[in-house]
Write a protein that holds these residues in place. Structure first.
Motif, short mmCIF file in Angstrom:
data_model
loop_
_atom_site.label_atom_id
_atom_site.label_comp_id
_atom_site.label_asym_id
_atom_site.label_seq_id
_atom_site.Cartn_x
_atom_site.Cartn_y
_atom_site.Cartn_z
N VAL A 78 0.84 -1.20 0.00
CA VAL A 78 0.00 0.00 0.00
C VAL A 78 0.87 1.25 0.00
N GLY A 79 2.00 1.20 0.72
CA GLY A 79 2.91 2.33 0.76
C GLY A 79 4.34 1.87 0.57
N ILE A 80 5.11 2.62 -0.22
CA ILE A 80 6.51 2.28 -0.48
C ILE A 80 7.42 3.28 0.22
N SER A 81 8.73 3.00 0.21
CA SER A 81 9.71 3.86 0.86
C SER A 81 9.57 5.30 0.38
N ASN A 82 9.61 6.20 1.33
CA ASN A 82 9.53 7.65 1.12
C ASN A 82 8.12 8.15 0.84
N ASP A 83 7.12 7.27 0.90
CA ASP A 83 5.72 7.70 0.87
C ASP A 83 5.34 8.32 2.21
N THR A 84 4.35 9.18 2.17
CA THR A 84 3.65 9.58 3.39
C THR A 84 2.23 9.04 3.26
N LEU A 85 1.92 8.05 4.07
CA LEU A 85 0.68 7.30 3.95
C LEU A 85 -0.36 7.83 4.93
N LYS A 86 -1.58 7.90 4.46
CA LYS A 86 -2.70 8.25 5.33
C LYS A 86 -3.90 7.40 4.94
N ILE A 87 -4.53 6.78 5.91
CA ILE A 87 -5.75 6.02 5.68
C ILE A 87 -6.90 6.78 6.34
N MET A 88 -7.89 7.14 5.54
CA MET A 88 -9.04 7.91 6.03
C MET A 88 -10.32 7.16 5.67
N ASN A 89 -11.01 6.67 6.71
CA ASN A 89 -12.26 5.92 6.50
C ASN A 89 -12.09 4.82 5.46
N THR A 90 -11.03 4.05 5.60
CA THR A 90 -10.62 2.89 4.80
C THR A 90 -9.88 3.27 3.52
N SER A 91 -9.94 4.51 3.08
CA SER A 91 -9.28 4.89 1.82
C SER A 91 -7.82 5.25 2.07
N ALA A 92 -6.91 4.51 1.44
CA ALA A 92 -5.48 4.74 1.63
C ALA A 92 -4.99 5.74 0.59
N LYS A 93 -4.26 6.74 1.05
CA LYS A 93 -3.71 7.75 0.16
C LYS A 93 -2.19 7.72 0.25
N ALA A 94 -1.56 7.31 -0.84
CA ALA A 94 -0.09 7.30 -0.91
C ALA A 94 0.32 7.35 -2.37
N LYS A 95 0.43 8.54 -2.91
CA LYS A 95 0.79 8.72 -4.31
C LYS A 95 -0.19 7.96 -5.21
N GLU A 96 0.34 7.18 -6.16
CA GLU A 96 -0.52 6.49 -7.13
C GLU A 96 -0.84 5.09 -6.64
N SER A 97 -1.96 4.94 -5.96
CA SER A 97 -2.26 3.65 -5.38
C SER A 97 -3.78 3.43 -5.33
#
Length: 236
Positions: A78-97
């Protein structure tokens, strides 16, 4: 006749040697032992992985060694090195994912007074009566990161990249404590308020069956060197 037998024996030996070589160096297979990757794969599915890959991206399915279990573990990146990951109400946000295969629990208003039903978001996208389904948001607190985070609401979390440094503070120590303890013998007093350089690349992984998966939400980021391979093919 003896020459024919010799030929077949040598051919069989050559095939065995070739198969062992391929398994040891190029391709390996594993059997799925949990339901955490539904609907993508089920218990008993056989997955073949490429062992030669050393580059991983969002949405790759990988097999890796997990120190928390004797079995090999299969999850999605879901997230790779140097990503800033955020999961909001099940939706994962990390660049193109896009994470299009993830499966959630929904309240179904037409069955037994909002009975919970497992549906993948790709199935939901095809429904004409989407309004009768309401996604269940899991509010049970996660203990691992020392934050007031849950399975469905997490972050922001920066994922460490090899040779990158950050200052370890009281505010972020709990996020990276498991990594520092794995990479060094340093204790809290030795790292606090000082720059720390990460020695490995890390990934945030999750199971597609979001509410039935033990993954990076519960035991932290995984080190690149623990990855055994990337999915090539699934045999059901």
């Amino acid at each position: 006749m003896n020459l024919i037998k010799k030929y077949y024996k040598e051919s069989l030996l050559l095939i065995v040697i070739l198969m062992v070589t391929v398994k040891l160096l190029l391709i390996d297979y594993f059997i799925v032992s949990s339901r955490s990757m539904l609907p993508t794969m089920t218990i008993g599915s056989i997955v073949f992985v490429n062992k030669t890959t050393n580059s991983y991206k969002h949405n790759d399915i990988i097999v890796y060694n997990d120190s928390n279990t004797p079995n090999k573990t299969i999850k999605r990146i879901v997230g790779i090195s140097n990503d800033t990951l955020k999961i909001m109400n099940t939706s994962a946000k990390a660049k193109e994912s896009p994470h299009i295969m993830h499966q959630y629990k929904y309240f179904d208003s037409s069955i037994n007074n909002y009975r919970l039903k497992d549906i993948s978001n790709i199935e939901i996208s095809k429904l004409t009566n989407k309004n009768k389904y309401k996604k269940l948001i899991n509010t049970k607190a996660l203990k691992f990161y020392g934050r007031n985070w849950t399975m469905d609401n997490l972050g922001s979390l920066w994922i460490p990249k090899k040779n990158h440094s950050i200052v370890i503070t009281d505010n972020n120590f709990s996020l990276y404590q498991h990594i520092i303890e794995n990479e060094t013998t340093l204790e809290y007093a030795s790292v606090i308020n000082k720059p720390y350089t990460f020695k490995n690349n890390y990934y945030f992984v999750m199971g597609d069956y979001r509410h039935h998966s033990r993954d990076s939400r519960g035991y932290g980021l995984i080190k690149e060197t623990t990855i055994l391979g990337k999915l090539l093919y699934t045999l059901y």
